[in-house]
Design a protein around this motif. Structure first.
Motif, PDB file in Angstrom:
ATOM      1  N   TRP A   1      -2.841  -5.839   0.732  1.00 41.26           N
ATOM      2  CA  TRP A   1      -2.147  -4.578   0.484  1.00 41.26           C
ATOM      3  C   TRP A   1      -1.329  -4.124   1.696  1.00 41.26           C
ATOM      4  O   TRP A   1      -0.480  -3.244   1.574  1.00 41.26           O
ATOM      5  CB  TRP A   1      -3.172  -3.492   0.113  1.00 41.26           C
ATOM      6  N   GLY A   2      -1.564  -4.695   2.836  1.00 39.56           N
ATOM      7  CA  GLY A   2      -0.799  -4.336   4.027  1.00 39.56           C
ATOM      8  C   GLY A   2       0.456  -5.164   4.215  1.00 39.56           C
ATOM      9  O   GLY A   2       1.186  -4.979   5.202  1.00 39.56           O
TER      10      GLY A   2
ATOM     11  N   ARG B   1       0.826  -1.203   0.000  1.00 40.79           N
ATOM     12  CA  ARG B   1       0.000   0.000   0.000  1.00 40.79           C
ATOM     13  C   ARG B   1       0.864   1.258   0.000  1.00 40.79           C
ATOM     14  O   ARG B   1       0.560   2.235  -0.694  1.00 40.79           O
ATOM     15  CB  ARG B   1      -0.926  -0.021   1.217  1.00 40.79           C
TER      16      ARG B   1
ATOM     17  N   ASN C   1      -7.372  -3.040   3.463  1.00 39.94           N
ATOM     18  CA  ASN C   1      -6.254  -3.530   2.651  1.00 39.94           C
ATOM     19  C   ASN C   1      -6.693  -4.487   1.545  1.00 39.94           C
ATOM     20  O   ASN C   1      -5.930  -5.352   1.103  1.00 39.94           O
ATOM     21  CB  ASN C   1      -5.185  -4.200   3.526  1.00 39.94           C
TER      22      ASN C   1
END
Length: 470
Positions: A368-369, A12, A31
């Protein structure tokens, strides 16, 4: 005391530092990626991967946007002609695409005899009227011309066959007995990077006015009402495009001087679509400048402002589509190259990535994290060309780190044009990799998302039947 800041090494962080994100069609929640506020991870859990999806509302939104841009340009320049949006069927022939387009009362541009069969079917279903413009491009076989005649018999009175060659006109003249408007396609000069100089499509710039004077002026059946223009690289703000547009307009004014009844200018298609998070294109500027140039030259020869047609295919439908895969394994070939293997094939599901090195917007659906890594993407076929390795930033692909016990899903977006027809939807695929299931996403009357399976994943029995084993 100095306090260390947390390292920004999550996926991210990479995207938010590199691009202006989130964007109109892409958002994050916990996320996980959402597309037009659609929870893609929920679709993965519901349908599994791989799958293609089509989000229908985007189609109408693109048509509305383009019409508004032309309206703005017409108002700015006090342009008196009309604008006509046409959908180029070869970009996607699916019924759900045509039905969405027809909700917006578009005109249709065809490329072959079978395209006409689609129009006849939609007409018989009451989904289109016989007063739409049908622009018939492509090489005109006798079968194609017979289909044009069939449309005429059905009452279609705005059919415009666009002449691609001198011989084509002679066949049309021989086979069509009723009065008809026709168009002429200009053979533009190709971009200098091409292996050939002049497009194989259309009639050369220098030949059009003599052809009109010799065969078309005062013709008892045919009225030349349209001049057609298209460059293979599409509408771009570069010297090549503006130079070809200028030649096109010059031929138009020369025809007007020769008393040709040209009242329509078809500037073709080719609006670019978004292929990266960094994509920028000033559509309004391009349209406004094109309209200004047409107006100026029409007035220079005392002509009324011609109606302007476009034939947008990819622009209409591409950004409604996407393709979702799972990363099933990671293969390390050396110290630097890590291959994330997907559960399908790029060659068979996104053939333009292989055929013309086309880029699409590529983003992970989940995780995404997590920390990210540089990878290559490989397909399931045994072909060395079945890969994707040039993403939208710095010619590298970065994805959340592969974890065998934590699945990673990735999406390719704006894939709604050409990929199914080029790959041979429903037919035999390289290494017999099946066509994935196809999901339709729409909104109901209350604005809630709906989704259903349009076509299930291809089975081995489907392929065996095509191959003659059943």
């Amino acid at each position: 005391m100095y306090e260390s800041k947390p390292m920004k090494n999550k996926y991210r962080d990479l995207i938010e530092q590199t691009f202006d994100f989130p964007q109109a069609e892409f958002q994050l929640a916990d996320n996980q990626l959402h597309f037009h506020h659609i929870d893609l991870n929920a679709l993965v859990k519901k349908y599994g991967t791989p799958f293609k999806f089509s989000y229908l509302p985007v189609i109408g939104e693109k048509i509305d946007l383009c019409r508004q841009w032309f309206q703005n340009a017409f108002e700015e320049h006090n342009y008196k002609g009309k604008y006509h949006y046409s959908y180029c069927t070869k970009s996607s022939h699916f019924d759900f695409v045509l039905k969405e387009c027809l909700k917006k009362q578009v005109n249709i541009e065809t490329s072959s005899a079978f395209d006409i069969d689609i129009i006849i079917y939609l007409f018989n279903q009451g989904l289109l009227n016989d007063d739409i413009y049908v622009l018939c491009n492509g090489y005109k076989t006798k079968e194609y011309i017979l289909k044009i005649a069939e449309l005429i018999d059905l009452g279609f009175h705005r059919i415009i066959p666009i002449i691609d060659s001198f011989d084509e006109f002679e066949i049309l003249d021989e086979m069509i007995d009723t009065p008809l408007e026709i168009g002429i396609r200009i053979a533009s000069e190709e971009d200098p990077k091409f292996e050939f100089y002049t497009s194989r499509l259309g009639i050369g710039y220098k030949d059009i006015v003599p052809f009109f004077k010799k065969r078309l002026k005062g013709h008892p059946k045919f009225k030349v009402s349209m001049l057609h223009f298209f460059v293979n690289t599409g509408i771009r703000d570069n010297a090549y495009y503006w130079n070809e547009l200028r030649k096109f307009i010059n031929v138009y004014t020369d025809l007007i001087k020769a008393d040709a009844p040209i009242c329509h200018l078809d500037i073709g298609g080719g609006f670019p679509i978004k292929n990266s998070l960094a994509f920028e294109f000033d559509y309004q500027y391009m349209i406004t400048e094109i309209v200004a140039q047409i107006k100026q030259e029409a007035e220079s020869v005392g002509a009324e402002h011609p109606n302007i047609f476009t034939e947008f295919g990819s622009f209409t439908v591409a950004e409604s589509g996407g393709t979702i895969y799972s990363v099933v394994n990671q293969k390390k070939q050396n110290d630097k190259e890590q291959w994330n293997m997907i559960d399908s094939s790029f060659m068979t599901t996104l053939p333009d990535t292989w055929a013309i090195n086309k880029r699409f917007v590529m983003l992970p659906i989940n995780r995404w994290g997590d920390k990210y890594e540089r990878v290559f993407l490989g397909g399931m076929t045994c072909d060395s060309d079945d890969y994707y390795n040039s993403e939208q930033h710095i010619n590298a692909i970065y994805l959340p780190e592969f974890k065998m016990n934590d699945p990673l899903y990735i999406g390719f977006f704006n894939t709604g044009a050409y990929q199914e027809s080029i790959s041979g939807y429903g037919g035999i695929k390289h290494c017999l990799i099946p066509s994935p299931k196809h999901i339709i996403i729409d909104k109901d009357e209350n604005g809630a998302f709906t989704d259903y399976v349009y076509r299930e994943e291809q089975t081995s029995q489907d392929m065996l039947q095509v191959l003659g084993y059943r």
